[in-house]
Design an enzyme around this catalytic site. Structure first.
Site, short mmCIF file in Angstrom:
data_model
loop_
_atom_site.label_atom_id
_atom_site.label_comp_id
_atom_site.label_asym_id
_atom_site.label_seq_id
_atom_site.Cartn_x
_atom_site.Cartn_y
_atom_site.Cartn_z
N CYS A 158 -5.96 -2.00 8.79
CA CYS A 158 -5.04 -1.23 7.93
C CYS A 158 -4.32 -1.94 6.73
O CYS A 158 -3.92 -1.67 5.80
CB CYS A 158 -3.83 -0.36 8.47
SG CYS A 158 -2.93 -1.68 9.49
N LEU A 159 -4.48 -3.38 6.94
CA LEU A 159 -3.99 -4.53 5.82
C LEU A 159 -2.39 -4.35 5.85
O LEU A 159 -2.01 -3.26 6.10
CB LEU A 159 -4.55 -4.18 4.60
CG LEU A 159 -6.15 -4.56 4.68
CD1 LEU A 159 -6.70 -4.32 2.99
CD2 LEU A 159 -6.81 -5.77 5.13
N ARG A 180 10.22 4.69 4.97
CA ARG A 180 9.60 3.59 5.95
C ARG A 180 10.78 2.99 6.77
O ARG A 180 11.84 2.53 5.81
CB ARG A 180 8.92 2.68 5.28
CG ARG A 180 8.54 1.36 6.09
CD ARG A 180 7.50 0.27 5.33
NE ARG A 180 6.20 1.03 5.50
CZ ARG A 180 5.22 0.25 5.31
NH1 ARG A 180 5.22 -1.17 5.06
NH2 ARG A 180 3.97 0.78 5.47
N ARG A 218 -5.35 5.73 1.32
CA ARG A 218 -4.04 5.93 1.67
C ARG A 218 -3.68 6.82 0.57
O ARG A 218 -2.93 7.92 0.93
CB ARG A 218 -3.11 4.79 1.81
CG ARG A 218 -3.19 3.77 2.86
CD ARG A 218 -2.73 4.29 4.11
NE ARG A 218 -1.49 4.75 3.95
CZ ARG A 218 -0.41 4.15 4.12
NH1 ARG A 218 -0.68 2.70 4.35
NH2 ARG A 218 0.86 4.47 3.86
N HIS A 241 2.57 5.69 12.25
CA HIS A 241 1.93 5.52 10.80
C HIS A 241 1.20 6.38 10.62
O HIS A 241 -0.05 6.59 10.67
CB HIS A 241 1.63 4.05 10.71
CG HIS A 241 1.67 3.63 9.18
ND1 HIS A 241 2.15 4.18 8.19
CD2 HIS A 241 1.21 2.23 8.89
CE1 HIS A 241 1.87 3.49 7.01
NE2 HIS A 241 1.44 2.31 7.52
N GLN A 272 -1.31 6.32 7.67
CA GLN A 272 -2.44 5.33 7.85
C GLN A 272 -3.47 6.04 8.64
O GLN A 272 -4.63 5.90 8.25
CB GLN A 272 -1.88 4.17 8.46
CG GLN A 272 -3.00 3.12 8.96
CD GLN A 272 -3.31 2.22 7.42
OE1 GLN A 272 -2.36 1.98 6.61
NE2 GLN A 272 -4.44 2.46 7.08
N ASP A 321 -5.99 -5.24 14.07
CA ASP A 321 -4.89 -5.18 13.26
C ASP A 321 -4.17 -6.51 13.66
O ASP A 321 -4.58 -7.16 14.58
CB ASP A 321 -4.00 -4.01 13.78
CG ASP A 321 -2.84 -3.72 12.84
OD1 ASP A 321 -2.64 -4.51 11.81
OD2 ASP A 321 -1.83 -2.62 12.99
N MET A 331 5.69 -6.27 11.61
CA MET A 331 7.00 -6.53 11.12
C MET A 331 7.94 -6.25 12.39
O MET A 331 8.06 -5.20 12.92
CB MET A 331 7.32 -5.52 10.12
CG MET A 331 6.75 -5.76 8.72
SD MET A 331 6.90 -4.57 7.41
CE MET A 331 5.57 -3.57 7.69
N ARG A 367 0.71 -1.07 0.14
CA ARG A 367 -0.09 0.09 -0.06
C ARG A 367 0.73 1.28 -0.12
O ARG A 367 0.49 2.29 -0.86
CB ARG A 367 -1.05 0.03 1.23
CG ARG A 367 -2.13 -0.78 1.09
CD ARG A 367 -2.55 -1.49 2.42
NE ARG A 367 -1.65 -2.42 2.51
CZ ARG A 367 -1.99 -3.78 2.51
NH1 ARG A 367 -2.80 -4.07 1.42
NH2 ARG A 367 -0.76 -4.56 2.43
N THR A 368 1.61 1.37 0.79
CA THR A 368 2.70 2.60 1.05
C THR A 368 3.43 2.83 -0.25
O THR A 368 3.35 3.95 -0.66
CB THR A 368 3.32 2.65 2.19
OG1 THR A 368 2.65 2.15 3.49
CG2 THR A 368 4.34 3.65 2.61
N1 CP Z 1 -0.89 -0.57 5.68
C1 CP Z 1 0.47 -0.59 5.10
O1 CP Z 1 1.17 0.32 5.59
O2 CP Z 1 0.43 -1.43 4.08
P1 CP Z 1 1.86 -1.83 3.41
O3 CP Z 1 2.70 -2.28 4.60
O4 CP Z 1 1.57 -2.79 2.53
O5 CP Z 1 2.55 -0.61 3.11
#
Ligand code: CP
Length: 321
Positions: A279-280, A112, A307, A139, A142, A239, A244, A63-64
């Protein structure tokens, strides 16, 4: 020495609570405006033409990466993806040199990184705006997308009740840092009622809750009972239980969060008008069931789309449009 700046100021977008309510509302209004523009099919408004952005990724992303690159391109700009093996900020080259060199090529930097301190240092030495694309503390992009999504779906958000499973504690920090500011913006801007449900031992830091109270948020509840938390909620937000950098704790967290999975039962308790947000990426079958993600009340995909619109508005703001 002329490249060196003082403390990073509001030239950057590093944390929501750096900004006042008026500015946050202004950016969210802009997000709706630029979203409508793109949705109308308009492709000739190119304020970012001739501008470039470096996107530094020390961690993976879908996404980001895609939302920043696509959003910047749609308004005329050119974005460069710098993955974990490219510039290796802080390893191959000190962060301050990365900041000072990229500032001479680019108009804006998005990063990031793992440690929040790294993005503070990047912003400190960069002469162009730096946007936080996720650190171990927060974040903010987000949060802006989440706020935009809630405003769009709920409309009148004053008095709305948001439930979140405070699932990635420790990473509680991550969650807390994510939703603490969310409470600040939504709570102060829109009188949001925030309920955090988490297992014992994963509660947010008391000082931070107090800080949020002092910032003007009267309606914050922390509970260990997920059933109690969702009753009457307008939004149920979940969530991943281990984010990570916490994969070695995944098994321990999975055990600790038993009973906090969002399936149909808590959604029924929340009521017929409740939305589900995430937020996936989601671990379907772990913190949420596939049925909930795919249900008509799930707004995870509009949330993901937002986003791009929220970030476009942030970039418009930082670049002076
Ligand atoms: N929600 C989010 O930050 O997705 P990504 O880790 O895919 O960027």
């Amino acid at each position: 020495a002329s490249d060196l700046k003082g403390k990073s100021g509001l030239k950057d977008f590093l944390a929501i609570d750096d900004f006042d309510t008026e500015t946050i509302k202004k950016i969210l209004d802009k997000a709706s405006e630029v979203k409508a523009l793109l949705k109308s099919g308009e492709r000739d408004y190119l304020p970012f033409k001739g501008k470039s952005m470096s996107m530094i990724f020390a961690k993976p992303s879908m996404r980001t990466r895609v939302s920043f690159e696509t959003g910047f391109f749609l308004f005329g700009g050119h974005a460069l993806y710098l993955g974990p093996n490219d510039i290796q900020m802080g390893k191959r080259e000190e962060t301050q040199y990365v900041a000072r060199v990229l500032s001479r090529y680019n108009d804006i930097i998005m990063a990031r990184v793992f440690a929040h301190q790294d993005i503070l240092q990047l912003a400190n030495y960069s002469s162009v705006p730096v946007v936080n694309g996720l650190t171990d503390q927060n974040h903010p992009c987000q949060i802006m997308a989440d706020a935009l999504t809630m405003i769009e779906h709920i409309g009148q958000v004053e008095g709305t009740k948001l439930h979140t499973d405070q699932q990635t504690s420790g990473c509680l920090c991550w969650r807390w840092e994510q939703y603490g500011p969310l409470m600040v913006i939504i709570g102060i801007c829109y009188s949001f009622h925030f309920v955090c449900a988490c297992p014992k031992g994963f509660e947010p830091d008391k000082e931070r809750v107090l800080k949020a109270h002092q910032a003007g948020l009267s309606k914050i509840e922390i509970t260990n009972d997920p059933k109690e938390a969702v009753i009457g909620a307008d939004v149920v937000y979940s969530d991943v239980w281990a984010t990570m950098g916490q994969k070695d704790e995944a098994e321990y967290r999975r055990k600790a969060f038993q009973g906090f999975q969002v399936d149909e039962a808590p959604m029924k308790l929340a009521g017929p008008k409740a939305y589900f947000m995430h937020c996936l990426p989601a671990e379907r079958g772990v913190e949420v069931t596939n049925g909930v993600v795919e249900a008509p009340y799930s707004i995870v995909f509009p949330q993901a789309e937002n986003r791009m619109h929220a970030q476009n508005a942030i970039m418009f703001h930082l670049l002076g449009f």
